[in-house]
Design a protein around this motif. Structure first.
Motif, short mmCIF file in Angstrom:
data_model
loop_
_atom_site.label_atom_id
_atom_site.label_comp_id
_atom_site.label_asym_id
_atom_site.label_seq_id
_atom_site.Cartn_x
_atom_site.Cartn_y
_atom_site.Cartn_z
N VAL A 74 0.91 -1.02 0.03
CA VAL A 74 0.04 0.02 0.01
C VAL A 74 0.87 1.37 -0.06
O VAL A 74 0.68 2.39 -0.69
CB VAL A 74 -0.91 0.03 1.18
N LEU A 75 1.94 1.49 0.70
CA LEU A 75 2.75 2.54 0.89
C LEU A 75 3.47 2.70 -0.49
O LEU A 75 3.75 3.92 -0.86
CB LEU A 75 3.75 2.41 2.08
N ALA A 76 3.93 1.44 -0.99
CA ALA A 76 4.61 1.66 -2.25
C ALA A 76 3.85 1.86 -3.21
O ALA A 76 4.19 2.97 -4.22
CB ALA A 76 5.23 0.05 -2.80
N ASP A 77 2.55 1.59 -3.50
CA ASP A 77 1.71 2.17 -4.55
C ASP A 77 1.33 3.65 -4.12
O ASP A 77 1.22 4.38 -5.33
CB ASP A 77 0.02 1.49 -4.37
N GLY A 78 1.24 3.94 -2.89
CA GLY A 78 1.00 5.32 -2.61
C GLY A 78 2.31 6.27 -3.18
O GLY A 78 1.67 7.34 -3.63
N LEU A 79 3.39 5.85 -2.86
CA LEU A 79 4.37 6.67 -3.20
C LEU A 79 4.45 6.82 -4.64
O LEU A 79 4.86 7.84 -5.19
CB LEU A 79 5.58 5.86 -2.69
N GLU A 80 4.36 5.59 -5.39
CA GLU A 80 4.29 5.56 -6.81
C GLU A 80 3.38 6.60 -7.49
O GLU A 80 3.78 7.68 -8.22
CB GLU A 80 3.99 4.21 -7.47
N LEU A 81 2.04 6.72 -6.91
CA LEU A 81 1.29 7.57 -7.21
C LEU A 81 1.60 8.93 -7.13
O LEU A 81 1.32 9.97 -7.97
CB LEU A 81 -0.21 7.42 -6.86
N GLU A 82 2.05 9.25 -5.93
CA GLU A 82 2.50 10.70 -5.57
C GLU A 82 3.54 11.04 -6.59
O GLU A 82 3.73 12.38 -6.95
CB GLU A 82 2.86 10.71 -4.15
N ARG A 83 4.65 10.06 -6.98
CA ARG A 83 5.55 10.41 -7.83
C ARG A 83 5.15 10.91 -9.13
O ARG A 83 5.77 11.82 -9.60
CB ARG A 83 6.58 9.57 -7.84
N GLN A 84 4.13 10.39 -9.51
CA GLN A 84 3.61 10.42 -10.88
C GLN A 84 2.80 11.97 -11.17
O GLN A 84 2.66 12.40 -12.07
CB GLN A 84 2.73 9.52 -11.44
N ARG A 85 2.40 12.30 -9.89
CA ARG A 85 1.41 13.57 -9.90
C ARG A 85 2.39 14.73 -10.43
O ARG A 85 3.29 14.95 -10.00
CB ARG A 85 0.85 13.75 -8.37
N THR A 86 1.59 15.56 -11.14
CA THR A 86 2.24 16.66 -11.71
C THR A 86 1.51 17.88 -10.89
O THR A 86 0.75 17.67 -10.27
CB THR A 86 2.17 16.91 -13.17
N GLY A 87 1.92 18.99 -11.29
CA GLY A 87 1.28 20.16 -10.68
C GLY A 87 1.96 20.83 -9.61
O GLY A 87 1.61 21.74 -8.97
N GLY A 88 2.92 20.38 -9.22
CA GLY A 88 4.27 20.89 -8.33
C GLY A 88 3.64 20.62 -6.76
O GLY A 88 3.02 19.71 -6.43
N LEU A 89 4.23 21.69 -5.88
CA LEU A 89 4.12 21.16 -4.67
C LEU A 89 2.78 21.90 -4.09
O LEU A 89 2.71 21.67 -2.92
CB LEU A 89 5.36 22.11 -3.91
N SER A 90 2.07 22.58 -4.74
CA SER A 90 0.77 23.00 -4.55
C SER A 90 -0.14 21.80 -4.05
O SER A 90 -1.23 21.94 -3.20
CB SER A 90 0.12 23.96 -5.30
N GLU A 91 -0.02 20.79 -4.82
CA GLU A 91 -0.90 19.62 -4.84
C GLU A 91 -0.45 18.58 -3.48
O GLU A 91 -0.29 17.58 -4.08
CB GLU A 91 -1.01 18.89 -6.05
N ASN A 92 -0.52 19.09 -2.44
CA ASN A 92 -0.03 18.38 -1.35
C ASN A 92 -1.04 17.43 -0.79
O ASN A 92 -0.75 16.34 -0.45
CB ASN A 92 0.51 19.25 -0.14
N LYS A 93 -2.29 17.74 -0.94
CA LYS A 93 -3.44 16.99 -0.62
C LYS A 93 -3.32 15.41 -1.19
O LYS A 93 -3.14 15.22 -2.26
CB LYS A 93 -4.64 17.60 -0.81
#
Ligand SMILES: [Zn+2]
Length: 273
Positions: A199-218
């Motif tokens: 679960v944590l590995a999947d979460g990290l993978e998705l977070e890394r793919q996310r674009t839009g910079g640091l504002s998208e912290n949620k």
């Protein structure tokens, strides 16, 4: 939070600190050393421990930042002088860039600490990271009698697992939210450990793919079951149920996790009265 630390590191590592503007009362949790002691020094790197972002500033010490429930970080280039709603602190760099920390929560507030070398501040007493051998041994041999959901979220047990991941971990391991570590057999313990890692590995993978910079912290909508009560279980199609607590809700699949049983909760008991 790991992915955010990686992005911050890419932005600020090597930059020289020029000043800190405290923009919210009492969000700075330390008095000595004062932020001015860090001015003129370079951020060597940004790392993470549990949910704390750590700005390492060489011999001077470290700045810790906790974004709490709804904090976020904006990059300002060039830096501004404004004080937007929810502003916590502006970290200014000598080359004109700044980081603005903002907080949109009502309950818990973002906070920051300036720590002298050797001072662990709020990091002291944190449990091991979820991918450590120490945590694996704890899962295999521990006899804690709290509910696993509570145990996983206790930052003294293991660092950095929140409510959302706890829901997904228990669902993936097919364990009841009311099960205790002490009640698990060896095979269930391995499933729990595998589920934590996956679960944590999947979460990290998705977070890394996310674009839009640091504002998208949620944390986005990438949980498999957390917050999705009322919709079908991704594995078996049964409608996901929830247990309501005063401050949060636990989502689970009655078919996969509780042998078909719906668990009682405050909300349900109140309705039955
Ligand atoms: Zn299911």
């Amino acid at each position: 939070m790991q992915a955010l630390a990686e992005r911050l590191d890419a932005v600020v590592a090597g930059r020289e600190l020029a000043g800190f503007d405290p923009l919210s009362f009492s969000s700075l949790k330390t008095v000595v050393p004062g932020p001015e002691a860090f001015v003129g020094h370079r951020v060597e790197r940004v790392t993470r421990r549990a949910k704390y972002l750590i700005f390492e500033v060489g011999d001077v010490g470290r700045m810790l930042l906790h974004l709490s429930q709804a904090g976020r970080i904006d990059i300002e280039d060039p830096q501004k002088r404004t004080k937007p709603r929810g502003a916590v602190v502006r970290i200014r760099f000598a080359d004109g860039v700044a980081l603005l920390v903002r907080e949109f929560g009502t309950e818990r507030k973002a906070a920051w600490w300036m720590l002298a070398p050797g001072d662990d501040g709020p990091l002291a007493g944190l449990g091991p990271e979820p991918d450590s051998e120490e945590f694996a041994a704890l899962v295999r041999e521990g006899d804690d009698r709290r509910r696993i959901h509570t145990w996983l979220r206790d930052q003294h047990t293991v660092a950095g697992i929140g409510r959302g991941y706890s829901d997904d971990i228990l669902w993936r391991a097919k364990l009841s939210p009311y099960a205790t570590l002490a009640s698990l057999d060896a095979a269930q313990r391995e499933e729990l450990l595998d589920a934590v890692h996956a679960v944590l590995a999947d979460g990290l993978e998705l977070e890394r793919q996310r674009t839009g910079g640091l504002s998208e912290n949620k944390l986005g909508e990438h949980f498999e079951v957390h917050g999705r009560w009322g919709s079908p279980c991704p594995r078996c199609g049964t409608t996901l149920e929830r247990i309501s607590y005063e401050s949060h809700e636990v989502t689970y699949c009655p078919a996969c996790q509780t042998g078909g049983k719906t668990l009682a909760d405050r909300r349900r008991s109140r309705l039955l009265k």
